[in-house]
Enzyme design. Sequence first.
Site, PDB file in Angstrom:
ATOM      1  CB  ILE A 166      -1.278   0.281   1.389  1.00  0.00           C
ATOM      2  CG1 ILE A 166      -1.418  -1.233   1.184  1.00  0.00           C
ATOM      3  CG2 ILE A 166      -1.933   1.468   1.252  1.00  0.00           C
ATOM      4  CD1 ILE A 166      -2.757  -2.188   2.901  1.00  0.00           C
ATOM      5  CD  GLU A 167       3.634   1.725  -4.166  1.00  0.00           C
ATOM      6  OE1 GLU A 167       3.556   2.318  -5.333  1.00  0.00           O
ATOM      7  OE2 GLU A 167       4.742   1.096  -5.117  1.00  0.00           O
ATOM      8  CG  ASN A 168       1.104   8.380   1.520  1.00  0.00           C
ATOM      9  OD1 ASN A 168       1.613   9.027   1.753  1.00  0.00           O
ATOM     10  ND2 ASN A 168       0.233   7.838   3.192  1.00  0.00           N
ATOM     11  CB  ALA A 169       0.852  11.160  -2.493  1.00  0.00           C
ATOM     12  CE1 TYR A 204       6.024   9.089  -3.744  1.00  0.00           C
ATOM     13  CE2 TYR A 204       8.578   9.130  -4.446  1.00  0.00           C
ATOM     14  CZ  TYR A 204       7.212   8.812  -5.134  1.00  0.00           C
ATOM     15  OH  TYR A 204       6.956   9.886  -6.033  1.00  0.00           O
ATOM     16  CB  CYS A 225       6.274  -3.982   1.911  1.00  0.00           C
ATOM     17  SG  CYS A 225       7.114  -3.672   1.846  1.00  0.00           S
ATOM     18  CD  GLU A 243       7.229  -9.265   1.502  1.00  0.00           C
ATOM     19  OE1 GLU A 243       6.220  -7.695   1.572  1.00  0.00           O
ATOM     20  OE2 GLU A 243       7.580  -9.430   1.195  1.00  0.00           O
ATOM     21  CB  CYS A 249      12.526  -4.865   2.138  1.00  0.00           C
ATOM     22  SG  CYS A 249      11.603  -4.400   3.481  1.00  0.00           S
ATOM     23  CB  CYS A 295       9.778  -7.418   5.221  1.00  0.00           C
ATOM     24  SG  CYS A 295       8.459  -5.973   4.542  1.00  0.00           S
TER      25      CYS A 295
HETATM   26  N1  THU Z   1       7.523  -4.411  -1.926  1.00  0.00           N
HETATM   27  C1  THU Z   1       7.117  -5.177  -1.276  1.00  0.00           C
HETATM   28  O1  THU Z   1       5.700  -4.766  -1.033  1.00  0.00           O
HETATM   29  N2  THU Z   1       7.259  -5.922  -0.593  1.00  0.00           N
HETATM   30  C2  THU Z   1       8.692  -6.416  -1.009  1.00  0.00           C
HETATM   31  O2  THU Z   1       8.988  -7.795  -0.581  1.00  0.00           O
HETATM   32  C3  THU Z   1       9.679  -5.256  -1.803  1.00  0.00           C
HETATM   33  C4  THU Z   1       8.896  -4.082  -2.122  1.00  0.00           C
HETATM   34  C5  THU Z   1       6.749  -2.975  -2.494  1.00  0.00           C
HETATM   35  C6  THU Z   1       7.099  -1.227  -1.861  1.00  0.00           C
HETATM   36  C7  THU Z   1       6.451  -0.270  -2.620  1.00  0.00           C
HETATM   37  O3  THU Z   1       5.205  -0.875  -2.821  1.00  0.00           O
HETATM   38  C8  THU Z   1       7.472  -1.676  -4.228  1.00  0.00           C
HETATM   39  O4  THU Z   1       7.195  -2.592  -3.898  1.00  0.00           O
HETATM   40  C9  THU Z   1       8.185  -0.840  -4.482  1.00  0.00           C
HETATM   41  O5  THU Z   1       9.507  -0.935  -3.672  1.00  0.00           O
END
Ligand code: THU
Length: 141
Positions: free
Chosen positions: A47-50, A52, A57, A59, A94, A97
């Site tokens: 779930i991303e955000n403006a 950043y 992630c 996980e 990452c 996580c």
């Molecule tokens: N991201 C994940 O959700 N899990 C991972 O294991 C690697 C990266 C997401 C973060 C971001 O929303 C997008 O992938 C690109 O980095």
Amino acid sequence: MPDKETIRELIMRAMGMMKMSYIPYSHFSVGAALLTDSGEIYTGCNIENAAYTPSVCAERTAFFKAVSEGHTSFKAIAVTGGMNRKAEDFCTPCGVCRQVMNEFCDPETFLVISALSPDSYRVFTLKELLPYGFGPDNLKN
Ligand code: THU
């Protein structure tokens, strides 16, 4: 190691979650399916955000959903990811996580299943992905 059917189920659930990813910035979707010790599956997407940095992630979404409902022991997590909602990378968690996993999971036995499809996946222990991690045991006196 979870049985073949359970691994398949985890991968399918992770792939299904890629539809839910909120990814207006990276366009990279990730799905996760986390297996508790008691056999329940909790899913997550990124779930991303403006702004950043508040982005989360897939996980961690799965972990926080599970922990918020009382689960603190886990067996495995399946992760799928790729651009434009296609699972085409062997996506591994990452560093942040991995650290969250290290809080709740035994690094020797917890498994990270990085998948392209139910028939194509790689399995790692958390210890392989996070050797010499800092965890709850470091704070015991
Ligand atoms: N991201 C994940 O959700 N899990 C991972 O294991 C690697 C990266 C997401 C973060 C971001 O929303 C997008 O992938 C690109 O980095």
